[in-house]
Design a protein around this motif. Structure first.
Motif, PDB file in Angstrom:
ATOM      1  N   HIS A  63       6.012   0.765  -3.368  1.00  0.00           N
ATOM      2  CA  HIS A  63       6.017  -0.498  -2.614  1.00  0.00           C
ATOM      3  C   HIS A  63       7.266  -0.625  -1.756  1.00  0.00           C
ATOM      4  CE1 HIS A  63       2.614  -1.401  -5.061  1.00  0.00           C
ATOM      5  NE2 HIS A  63       3.338  -1.371  -6.170  1.00  0.00           N
ATOM      6  N   ARG A  64       7.643   0.492  -1.109  1.00  0.00           N
ATOM      7  CA  ARG A  64       8.808   0.469  -0.237  1.00  0.00           C
ATOM      8  C   ARG A  64       8.646   1.476   0.901  1.00  0.00           C
ATOM      9  NH1 ARG A  64      13.834   3.571  -3.161  1.00  0.00           N
ATOM     10  NH2 ARG A  64      12.980   5.642  -2.826  1.00  0.00           N
ATOM     11  N   LEU A  65       9.330   1.175   2.011  1.00  0.00           N
ATOM     12  CA  LEU A  65       9.357   2.051   3.180  1.00  0.00           C
ATOM     13  C   LEU A  65      10.723   1.918   3.842  1.00  0.00           C
ATOM     14  CD1 LEU A  65       5.920   1.239   4.892  1.00  0.00           C
ATOM     15  CD2 LEU A  65       6.595   3.456   3.927  1.00  0.00           C
ATOM     16  N   PRO A  66      11.156   2.964   4.560  1.00  0.00           N
ATOM     17  CA  PRO A  66      12.387   2.818   5.337  1.00  0.00           C
ATOM     18  C   PRO A  66      12.214   1.674   6.347  1.00  0.00           C
ATOM     19  CG  PRO A  66      11.762   5.124   5.203  1.00  0.00           C
ATOM     20  CD  PRO A  66      10.616   4.324   4.644  1.00  0.00           C
ATOM     21  N   MET A  67      13.231   0.853   6.500  1.00  0.00           N
ATOM     22  CA  MET A  67      13.129  -0.309   7.378  1.00  0.00           C
ATOM     23  C   MET A  67      12.816   0.097   8.813  1.00  0.00           C
ATOM     24  SD  MET A  67      15.705  -3.168   5.810  1.00  0.00           S
ATOM     25  CE  MET A  67      15.513  -4.180   7.226  1.00  0.00           C
ATOM     26  N   SER A  68      13.394   1.187   9.301  1.00  0.00           N
ATOM     27  CA  SER A  68      13.131   1.610  10.680  1.00  0.00           C
ATOM     28  C   SER A  68      11.665   2.005  10.860  1.00  0.00           C
ATOM     29  CB  SER A  68      14.049   2.764  11.070  1.00  0.00           C
ATOM     30  OG  SER A  68      13.853   3.868  10.206  1.00  0.00           O
ATOM     31  N   ARG A 111      22.808   7.741   3.541  1.00  0.00           N
ATOM     32  CA  ARG A 111      23.402   6.409   3.685  1.00  0.00           C
ATOM     33  C   ARG A 111      22.908   5.678   4.926  1.00  0.00           C
ATOM     34  NH1 ARG A 111      29.664   7.134   3.031  1.00  0.00           N
ATOM     35  NH2 ARG A 111      29.481   5.184   4.149  1.00  0.00           N
ATOM     36  N   ARG A 112      22.333   6.400   5.879  1.00  0.00           N
ATOM     37  CA  ARG A 112      21.837   5.752   7.098  1.00  0.00           C
ATOM     38  C   ARG A 112      20.507   5.046   6.878  1.00  0.00           C
ATOM     39  NH1 ARG A 112      21.622  11.055  10.481  1.00  0.00           N
ATOM     40  NH2 ARG A 112      20.845  11.595   8.439  1.00  0.00           N
ATOM     41  N   VAL A 113      19.817   5.351   5.772  1.00  0.00           N
ATOM     42  CA  VAL A 113      18.488   4.804   5.509  1.00  0.00           C
ATOM     43  C   VAL A 113      18.571   3.636   4.538  1.00  0.00           C
ATOM     44  CG1 VAL A 113      16.193   5.312   4.574  1.00  0.00           C
ATOM     45  CG2 VAL A 113      17.394   7.042   5.935  1.00  0.00           C
ATOM     46  N   THR A 114      17.898   2.555   4.920  1.00  0.00           N
ATOM     47  CA  THR A 114      17.743   1.402   4.034  1.00  0.00           C
ATOM     48  C   THR A 114      16.257   1.150   3.875  1.00  0.00           C
ATOM     49  OG1 THR A 114      19.806   0.418   4.800  1.00  0.00           O
ATOM     50  CG2 THR A 114      18.245  -1.052   3.714  1.00  0.00           C
ATOM     51  N   TYR A 115      15.846   0.987   2.632  1.00  0.00           N
ATOM     52  CA  TYR A 115      14.438   0.707   2.353  1.00  0.00           C
ATOM     53  C   TYR A 115      14.199  -0.794   2.285  1.00  0.00           C
ATOM     54  CZ  TYR A 115      13.755   5.569   0.964  1.00  0.00           C
ATOM     55  OH  TYR A 115      13.674   6.939   0.946  1.00  0.00           O
ATOM     56  N   ALA A 116      13.020  -1.195   2.728  1.00  0.00           N
ATOM     57  CA  ALA A 116      12.510  -2.537   2.454  1.00  0.00           C
ATOM     58  C   ALA A 116      11.553  -2.354   1.290  1.00  0.00           C
ATOM     59  CB  ALA A 116      11.769  -3.089   3.663  1.00  0.00           C
ATOM     60  N   ALA A 117      11.768  -3.102   0.223  1.00  0.00           N
ATOM     61  CA  ALA A 117      10.945  -2.961  -0.982  1.00  0.00           C
ATOM     62  C   ALA A 117      10.449  -4.330  -1.423  1.00  0.00           C
ATOM     63  CB  ALA A 117      11.758  -2.319  -2.101  1.00  0.00           C
ATOM     64  N   LEU A 118       9.204  -4.375  -1.857  1.00  0.00           N
ATOM     65  CA  LEU A 118       8.656  -5.624  -2.374  1.00  0.00           C
ATOM     66  C   LEU A 118       9.270  -5.950  -3.724  1.00  0.00           C
ATOM     67  CD1 LEU A 118       4.794  -5.435  -1.702  1.00  0.00           C
ATOM     68  CD2 LEU A 118       6.486  -6.842  -0.521  1.00  0.00           C
ATOM     69  N   ARG A 130       0.803  -1.221   0.000  1.00  0.00           N
ATOM     70  CA  ARG A 130       0.000   0.000   0.000  1.00  0.00           C
ATOM     71  C   ARG A 130       0.841   1.279   0.000  1.00  0.00           C
ATOM     72  NH1 ARG A 130      -4.190   0.012   4.539  1.00  0.00           N
ATOM     73  NH2 ARG A 130      -5.181   1.501   3.165  1.00  0.00           N
ATOM     74  N   SER A 131       2.173   1.155  -0.004  1.00  0.00           N
ATOM     75  CA  SER A 131       3.060   2.317   0.063  1.00  0.00           C
ATOM     76  C   SER A 131       3.528   2.729  -1.323  1.00  0.00           C
ATOM     77  CB  SER A 131       4.296   1.979   0.917  1.00  0.00           C
ATOM     78  OG  SER A 131       3.899   1.699   2.233  1.00  0.00           O
ATOM     79  N   PRO A 132       3.865   4.024  -1.488  1.00  0.00           N
ATOM     80  CA  PRO A 132       4.399   4.482  -2.776  1.00  0.00           C
ATOM     81  C   PRO A 132       5.644   3.684  -3.150  1.00  0.00           C
ATOM     82  CG  PRO A 132       3.899   6.350  -1.347  1.00  0.00           C
ATOM     83  CD  PRO A 132       3.746   5.104  -0.517  1.00  0.00           C
TER      84      PRO A 132
END
Length: 165
Positions: free
Chosen positions: A61-66, A101-108, A57-59
């Motif tokens: 299909h990804r969001l920051p892991m945190s 660089r501190r942000v990692t996305y989880a993406a489908l 449901r996210s733009p």
């Protein structure tokens, strides 16, 4: 928001009973809403399903892991284990943020998106059966409104407590 007079009309016992009933209803209904969600017949635990649906449901299909870990109420370590499992199964991939660089996305992945869409279809059917049917449309809208108030109030209380530290 309820008025002070409203609050005074509710006894301590009424309040405890109300909250207990809410918990019982949630505990009894939640497993029904996950029954048969994974079309492959594997166990799709609540957090696994929740991650797939939130990403679906996210733009992009990804969001920051945190952020995702926070939204599904998992510790950083617990979410990392879940993300590892989803990645091993080919449903999720980690993507670096080009601007931070501190942000990692989880993406489908495509496979993850397909599973999320199948699971969502089944979940909606179960929601209609176990939530909409007993509550009706007005009841569902009222439940959403009240849940949103509790969520927002709790978030404000958490932020306030964090600022006092």
């Amino acid at each position: 928001m309820g008025t002070r007079a409203d609050a005074e009309r509710i006894t301590d016992e009424d309040l405890i009973t109300c909250w207990g009933l809410f918990h019982e209803a949630l505990s009894a209904t939640s497993p029904l809403l996950l029954r048969g969600i994974d079309p492959r017949g594997e166990d799709m635990s609540g957090p696994w399903f929740e991650v797939l649906i939130r990403l679906q449901r996210s733009p992009q299909h990804r969001l920051p892991m945190s952020q995702l870990a926070r939204e599904v109420s998992l510790s950083s370590g617990g979410f990392t284990k879940l993300a590892d499992r989803l990645e091993r199964n080919g449903y999720l991939e980690r993507q670096a943020c080009p601007s931070d660089r501190r942000v990692t996305y989880a993406a489908l992945t495509e496979k993850g998106l397909a599973l999320a869409e199948q699971a969502r279809t089944r979940h909606v059917a179960l929601l209609r059966e176990h939530v909409l049917a007993p509550l009706g449309a007005d009841g569902v809208r009222a439940l959403a409104e009240q849940a949103r108030k509790l969520r927002d109030s709790s978030r404000r209380a958490h932020r306030s407590a964090e600022h006092k530290r």
